[in-house]
Design a protein around this motif. Sequence first.
Motif, PDB file in Angstrom:
ATOM      1  N   GLN A 268     -36.505 -42.188 -14.514  1.00  0.00           N
ATOM      2  CA  GLN A 268     -37.638 -42.689 -13.758  1.00  0.00           C
ATOM      3  C   GLN A 268     -37.172 -43.829 -12.860  1.00  0.00           C
ATOM      4  O   GLN A 268     -36.123 -44.437 -13.089  1.00  0.00           O
ATOM      5  CB  GLN A 268     -38.737 -43.193 -14.700  1.00  0.00           C
ATOM      6  CG  GLN A 268     -39.277 -42.135 -15.647  1.00  0.00           C
ATOM      7  CD  GLN A 268     -40.043 -41.044 -14.921  1.00  0.00           C
ATOM      8  OE1 GLN A 268     -40.680 -41.289 -13.897  1.00  0.00           O
ATOM      9  NE2 GLN A 268     -39.992 -39.828 -15.463  1.00  0.00           N
TER      10      GLN A 268
ATOM     11  N   GLU B  44     -21.187 -39.256 -13.053  1.00  0.00           N
ATOM     12  CA  GLU B  44     -21.396 -38.041 -12.257  1.00  0.00           C
ATOM     13  C   GLU B  44     -21.186 -38.331 -10.771  1.00  0.00           C
ATOM     14  O   GLU B  44     -20.555 -37.552 -10.050  1.00  0.00           O
ATOM     15  CB  GLU B  44     -22.810 -37.507 -12.487  1.00  0.00           C
ATOM     16  CG  GLU B  44     -23.122 -36.256 -11.671  1.00  0.00           C
ATOM     17  CD  GLU B  44     -24.571 -35.820 -11.783  1.00  0.00           C
ATOM     18  OE1 GLU B  44     -24.997 -34.984 -10.961  1.00  0.00           O
ATOM     19  OE2 GLU B  44     -25.278 -36.328 -12.682  1.00  0.00           O
TER      20      GLU B  44
ATOM     21  N   THR C 289     -32.519 -39.089  -3.993  1.00  0.00           N
ATOM     22  CA  THR C 289     -33.967 -39.014  -3.845  1.00  0.00           C
ATOM     23  C   THR C 289     -34.592 -39.175  -5.230  1.00  0.00           C
ATOM     24  O   THR C 289     -33.913 -39.076  -6.258  1.00  0.00           O
ATOM     25  CB  THR C 289     -34.394 -37.663  -3.251  1.00  0.00           C
ATOM     26  OG1 THR C 289     -34.077 -36.620  -4.192  1.00  0.00           O
ATOM     27  CG2 THR C 289     -33.681 -37.394  -1.934  1.00  0.00           C
TER      28      THR C 289
ATOM     29  N   LEU D  31     -35.352 -37.579 -11.124  1.00  0.00           N
ATOM     30  CA  LEU D  31     -36.201 -36.891 -12.101  1.00  0.00           C
ATOM     31  C   LEU D  31     -35.479 -35.706 -12.727  1.00  0.00           C
ATOM     32  O   LEU D  31     -35.662 -35.410 -13.910  1.00  0.00           O
ATOM     33  CB  LEU D  31     -37.498 -36.428 -11.431  1.00  0.00           C
ATOM     34  CG  LEU D  31     -38.491 -37.541 -11.058  1.00  0.00           C
ATOM     35  CD1 LEU D  31     -39.666 -36.971 -10.278  1.00  0.00           C
ATOM     36  CD2 LEU D  31     -38.985 -38.265 -12.311  1.00  0.00           C
ATOM     37  N   GLU D  32     -34.642 -35.018 -11.929  1.00  0.00           N
ATOM     38  CA  GLU D  32     -33.875 -33.889 -12.460  1.00  0.00           C
ATOM     39  C   GLU D  32     -32.934 -34.332 -13.571  1.00  0.00           C
ATOM     40  O   GLU D  32     -32.563 -33.538 -14.437  1.00  0.00           O
ATOM     41  CB  GLU D  32     -33.060 -33.238 -11.335  1.00  0.00           C
ATOM     42  CG  GLU D  32     -33.894 -32.409 -10.375  1.00  0.00           C
ATOM     43  CD  GLU D  32     -33.063 -31.871  -9.230  1.00  0.00           C
ATOM     44  OE1 GLU D  32     -31.820 -32.077  -9.249  1.00  0.00           O
ATOM     45  OE2 GLU D  32     -33.625 -31.241  -8.320  1.00  0.00           O
ATOM     46  N   ARG D  33     -32.555 -35.601 -13.544  1.00  0.00           N
ATOM     47  CA  ARG D  33     -31.641 -36.147 -14.551  1.00  0.00           C
ATOM     48  C   ARG D  33     -32.381 -36.959 -15.606  1.00  0.00           C
ATOM     49  O   ARG D  33     -31.772 -37.688 -16.384  1.00  0.00           O
ATOM     50  CB  ARG D  33     -30.573 -37.001 -13.857  1.00  0.00           C
ATOM     51  CG  ARG D  33     -29.655 -36.169 -12.965  1.00  0.00           C
ATOM     52  CD  ARG D  33     -28.907 -37.030 -11.958  1.00  0.00           C
ATOM     53  NE  ARG D  33     -27.950 -36.246 -11.184  1.00  0.00           N
ATOM     54  CZ  ARG D  33     -28.286 -35.493 -10.134  1.00  0.00           C
ATOM     55  NH1 ARG D  33     -29.550 -35.435  -9.735  1.00  0.00           N
ATOM     56  NH2 ARG D  33     -27.365 -34.800  -9.481  1.00  0.00           N
ATOM     57  N   GLY D  34     -33.713 -36.845 -15.596  1.00  0.00           N
ATOM     58  CA  GLY D  34     -34.519 -37.525 -16.605  1.00  0.00           C
ATOM     59  C   GLY D  34     -34.604 -39.020 -16.423  1.00  0.00           C
ATOM     60  O   GLY D  34     -34.801 -39.771 -17.382  1.00  0.00           O
TER      61      GLY D  34
ATOM     62  N   ASP E 118     -36.464 -37.071  -6.563  1.00  0.00           N
ATOM     63  CA  ASP E 118     -36.325 -35.759  -7.206  1.00  0.00           C
ATOM     64  C   ASP E 118     -34.972 -35.656  -7.906  1.00  0.00           C
ATOM     65  O   ASP E 118     -34.872 -35.089  -9.001  1.00  0.00           O
ATOM     66  CB  ASP E 118     -36.465 -34.637  -6.171  1.00  0.00           C
ATOM     67  CG  ASP E 118     -37.907 -34.435  -5.729  1.00  0.00           C
ATOM     68  OD1 ASP E 118     -38.811 -34.881  -6.460  1.00  0.00           O
ATOM     69  OD2 ASP E 118     -38.116 -33.842  -4.655  1.00  0.00           O
ATOM     70  N   ASP E 119     -33.922 -36.200  -7.266  1.00  0.00           N
ATOM     71  CA  ASP E 119     -32.594 -36.211  -7.891  1.00  0.00           C
ATOM     72  C   ASP E 119     -32.635 -36.961  -9.217  1.00  0.00           C
ATOM     73  O   ASP E 119     -32.038 -36.535 -10.216  1.00  0.00           O
ATOM     74  CB  ASP E 119     -31.565 -36.887  -6.970  1.00  0.00           C
ATOM     75  CG  ASP E 119     -31.224 -36.051  -5.753  1.00  0.00           C
ATOM     76  OD1 ASP E 119     -31.278 -34.814  -5.856  1.00  0.00           O
ATOM     77  OD2 ASP E 119     -30.902 -36.639  -4.705  1.00  0.00           O
TER      78      ASP E 119
ATOM     79  N   LYS F 129     -28.190 -43.356 -19.988  1.00  0.00           N
ATOM     80  CA  LYS F 129     -28.203 -42.257 -19.018  1.00  0.00           C
ATOM     81  C   LYS F 129     -27.819 -42.721 -17.615  1.00  0.00           C
ATOM     82  O   LYS F 129     -27.364 -41.923 -16.793  1.00  0.00           O
ATOM     83  CB  LYS F 129     -29.566 -41.571 -18.993  1.00  0.00           C
ATOM     84  CG  LYS F 129     -30.753 -42.472 -18.758  1.00  0.00           C
ATOM     85  CD  LYS F 129     -32.042 -41.687 -18.986  1.00  0.00           C
ATOM     86  CE  LYS F 129     -33.268 -42.576 -18.940  1.00  0.00           C
ATOM     87  NZ  LYS F 129     -34.499 -41.842 -19.261  1.00  0.00           N
TER      88      LYS F 129
END
Length: 204
Positions: free
Chosen positions: A26, A43, A16, A21-24, A18-19, A36
């Motif tokens: 966009q 991961e 998602t 964004l949690e990892r920085g 949100d997933d 990244k």
Amino acid sequence: MKIERLSQDRIRIFLTFDDLLERGIQKDDMWREPPKLHELFLEMMEQAYTELGFDASGPLAVEVLAMPAQGMVIIVTRGKSNHAGDERSREEDELEDDIYDMEVTMEESDVVMYAFRDFEDVISAAKQLKASALTESGRLYSYNGKWILAIEPAYVDASKHQAVIALLAEYGEAVSVTFAMLEEYGKVIMAESAVKEICEHFQF
């Protein structure tokens, strides 16, 4: 992040926004390949091994599909390794650089897809879409015990696109499937003008 096995050599990963964004990350970062993203892939492969026993060794075909409401769908297909005959332990593999032999294809889709558990929710969503003059288009599928309503952007005014997503989110949930998967594994209930057809056939 959700990972599921499609076959012995293929998995599907759903991320998602949100997933990300949690990892920085966009949404636009998916098209630039910054470092990244490499960390994110490592991961994902580690989680796939832990949860499903999927060993991402050998050549990999990676398909990335970005969707406006759902997030990212990533399908990883494992090919035959050139080292199939080598007897190397996982510990030895981990000593090597974390580099994968990958062929990556990336695609972006503006198709909005939402799943509904009850047909009454499909009817309610369709009536609201029509009453709000948002759209009367769409395709309706039956897939994995749910109803899937897919709406293509060509049939929605650009200024109303986010309103369509917001309204559908009130009645259903975004899903990580593609047209190809629906055509192959699902059943077409209404091939076109689904919102209009539902409103005409279910008046109450």
